[in-house]
Each structure stands twice: as structure tokens, then as C-alpha cells.
Scaffold this active site. Structure first.
Site, PDB file in Angstrom:
ATOM      1  N   TRP A 125       0.817  -1.229   0.000  1.00 37.22           N
ATOM      2  CA  TRP A 125       0.000   0.000   0.000  1.00 37.22           C
ATOM      3  C   TRP A 125       0.841   1.267   0.000  1.00 37.22           C
ATOM      4  O   TRP A 125       0.315   2.366  -0.131  1.00 37.22           O
ATOM      5  CB  TRP A 125      -0.922   0.021   1.223  1.00 37.22           C
ATOM      6  N   LYS A 126       2.139   1.123   0.231  1.00 37.23           N
ATOM      7  CA  LYS A 126       3.032   2.294   0.330  1.00 37.23           C
ATOM      8  C   LYS A 126       2.472   3.283   1.366  1.00 37.23           C
ATOM      9  O   LYS A 126       1.854   2.851   2.327  1.00 37.23           O
ATOM     10  CB  LYS A 126       3.236   2.935  -1.055  1.00 37.23           C
ATOM     11  N   GLY A 129       5.084   2.060 -10.796  1.00 36.47           N
ATOM     12  CA  GLY A 129       4.222   3.241 -10.734  1.00 36.47           C
ATOM     13  C   GLY A 129       4.215   4.052 -12.017  1.00 36.47           C
ATOM     14  O   GLY A 129       3.765   5.194 -12.042  1.00 36.47           O
ATOM     15  N   GLY A 172       0.070   0.248  -6.808  1.00 37.96           N
ATOM     16  CA  GLY A 172      -1.128   1.041  -7.114  1.00 37.96           C
ATOM     17  C   GLY A 172      -2.408   0.230  -7.259  1.00 37.96           C
ATOM     18  O   GLY A 172      -3.455   0.607  -6.720  1.00 37.96           O
TER      19      GLY A 172
HETATM   20  P1  PGA Z   1       3.221  -0.439  -8.757  1.00 36.50           P
HETATM   21  O1  PGA Z   1       4.237  -0.641  -7.537  1.00 36.50           O
HETATM   22  O2  PGA Z   1       2.397  -1.690  -8.843  1.00 36.50           O
HETATM   23  O3  PGA Z   1       2.400   0.764  -8.357  1.00 36.50           O
HETATM   24  O4  PGA Z   1       4.027  -0.227  -9.965  1.00 36.50           O
HETATM   25  C1  PGA Z   1       4.887  -1.864  -7.360  1.00 36.50           C
HETATM   26  C2  PGA Z   1       5.815  -1.767  -6.198  1.00 36.50           C
HETATM   27  O5  PGA Z   1       6.268  -0.662  -5.887  1.00 36.50           O
HETATM   28  O6  PGA Z   1       6.113  -2.754  -5.548  1.00 36.50           O
END
Ligand code: PGA
Length: 256
Positions: free
Chosen positions: A10-11, A175, A237
Site C-alpha cells: 500500500w506504500k 508506478g 497502485g
Molecule cells: P506499482 O508498484 O504496482 O504501483 O508499480 C509496485 C511496487 O512498488 O512494488
């Protein structure tokens, strides 16, 4: 064949209430569908770990953290230790994510220390490796990955390495909406297995779980995660909305 592993990263998103709601809904889905075709890990921010754990406790969903510090305690203001993560119910810890490398200057040496601390605590590291856009364009992906593996996995013995998950995440695909092709992913995963065989042994190189990460969406997940050498995905994301993460889970089921 091992079950695919799907990790939701989820960051820096979601407060406690949102996190709890998501965890509750995902648990309902997992129990209603008696999900057994893949393993699911969710990695909320530190502030939601405990709340999420209470919602998924006893279910088939595992808890992971997005980062950790390598010292066990002491005067390290703002840092979180592996023991603290364990006390929240974490089973997995993402180490060396490219956003940690680029925004917080984490080097392979620091990541190696974190990895050892995670292993010592009996937790499972998800070690992120991958090349930047410049390195990709310079066609030095293999050299970069080889160096990352050598330094990040230094001093790790054969028993311990079995509990590590490697996430191949080309930095240019994170991302950005650009993803590596299934062919590129397969090639790099095979290269990683070859190196692991050299560093450890053939059995470990075959059984080690290597997942892919970088702009996985419900639309491309089936293609990207279907090769046998790809043991799952690290989803950023597209894991934030539960409906989209569930679509990714379902797409992996269709691969069977
Ligand atoms: P993303 O991120 O799916 O938004 O590209 C993947 C990650 O950072 O592990």
C-alpha cells in the site's frame, strides 16, 4: 507447483479506519470463496499494522511490513525493529524496495543488514531487486542484478535463504504504467535462478520464490504472472482498491 504469492504494497496510503475496512472486506472475500489457489500478503503502513492484524487474524491472509531497521532497539528515533514488527503479527517484511533505495539512500549493504535482522527474527524478507531505466537502456540489467544479489544475500546461509522471497521489480516499471513483457520477466527470473544456483545450490534455485512487481493491473496480471518461473506479484497502485486487487487474485486463478 507452488501457489502464487500476491503481495499488496500500500506504500504511504490509508489511515487506520480505511485499512481496517479493506482488511475486513478482503477477509470476507477470502472466506466466502474459500480461497486456496494463492497466498495473499498485505503490507499496510506501520501505523495500520496492528489494526489490520486484528482483522485478518486466523484467516488465510498474512501481514507484511514495508520496511524495517536493522538494530534491535536503542536510540534510533523514528525507526522500527524486527521485534516490533513481529509483535504486531507480521510474517513478511519488504526489504530494499526501490523507493527506499532512491528516496532514502538505502544501499545493498544496508539492505543486507536489514535482511539478516529479518531472518534472525524468524520473519520472511521480500527482497526487491531490479534495474533503473538508465541501466535498462545501457543493457546492464544482469550485471546490476548480480551485484544486488551478491551484496544483499551475503552471509545468508542455505537454510535461511529458503525463507526469502525475491521480488524482481524493474525500477522503470514501478508506478509508471510501463511494465516489462512476460518474455523479459521470464528471462530475468531465469537469470536470477541461475545466479542463486551458483551462490547456493540447484534445489534452492528451483524452489526459491521469485515474484514480479511493476505496474501490475487487473488487465495485465494474467499475462505477467502466468509463466511458471514467476511465483507471484508485488502489487502497488492496483492493490489500493480492493476490487482491483481481487480481480488480480482472480486472474491468477485462471492460470491454473
Ligand atoms: P506499482 O508498484 O504496482 O504501483 O508499480 C509496485 C511496487 O512498488 O512494488
Amino acid at each position: 507447483m507452488t501457489k502464487k504469492l500476491l503481495v499488496a504494497n500500500w506504500k504511504m496510503n490509508k489511515g487506520v479506519v480505511q485499512s481496517q475496512q479493506y482488511a475486513e472486506d478482503l477477509r470476507l472475500y477470502v472466506e466466502k470463496t474459500r480461497l486456496s489457489h494463492c497466498e495473499i500478503v498485505i503490507c499496510p503502513p506501520f501505523t495500520s499494522l496492528e489494526a489490520v492484524q486484528r482483522k485478518i487474524n486466523g484467516s488465510a491472509i498474512s501481514l507484511g511490513a514495508q520496511n524495517v531497521f536493522y538494530e534491535s532497539s536503542g536510540a534510533y528515533t523514528g525507526e522500527i525493529s524486527t521485534g516490533m514488527l513481529k509483535s504486531c503479527g507480521c510474517e513478511y517484511v519488504i526489504t530494499g524496495h526501490s523507493e527506499r533505495r532512491s528516496h532514502f539512500n538505502e544501499t545493498n549493504l544496508i539492505i543486507n543488514k536489514k535482511l539478516m535482522a529479518v531472518i534472525d527474527e524468524g520473519l520472511k524478507p521480500i527482497l526487491c531487486i531490479g534495474e533503473t531505466l538508465q541501466e535498462h537502456e545501457d543493457k546492464i540489467t544482469e550485471a546490476v542484478i548480480e551485484e544486488q544479489l551478491h551484496i544483499c544475500l551475503a552471509h545468508i546461509d542455505e537454510e535461511a535463504v529458503k525463507n526469502i522471497v525475491i521480488a524482481y521489480e524493474p525500477v522503470w516499471a514501478i508506478g509508471t504504467g510501463k511494465n516489462a513483457t512476460p518474455h523479459q520477466i521470464e528471462n530475468t527470473h531465469n537469470f536470477i535462478r541461475k545466479k542463486i544456483k551458483k551462490m547456493f545450490n540447484e534445489e534452492i534455485s528451483r524452489s526459491l520464490r521469485i515474484i514480479y512487481g511493476g505496474s501490475i493491473t487487473p488487465e495485465n496480471s494474467r499475462d505477467l504472472l502466468s509463466p511458471e518461473t514467476v511465483n507471484g506479484g508485488l502489487v502497488g497502485g492496483s492493490s489500493l482498491e480492493i476490487d482491483s486487487f481481487i480481480k488480480i487474485i482472480e486472474s491468477v486463478k485462471l492460470n491454473k
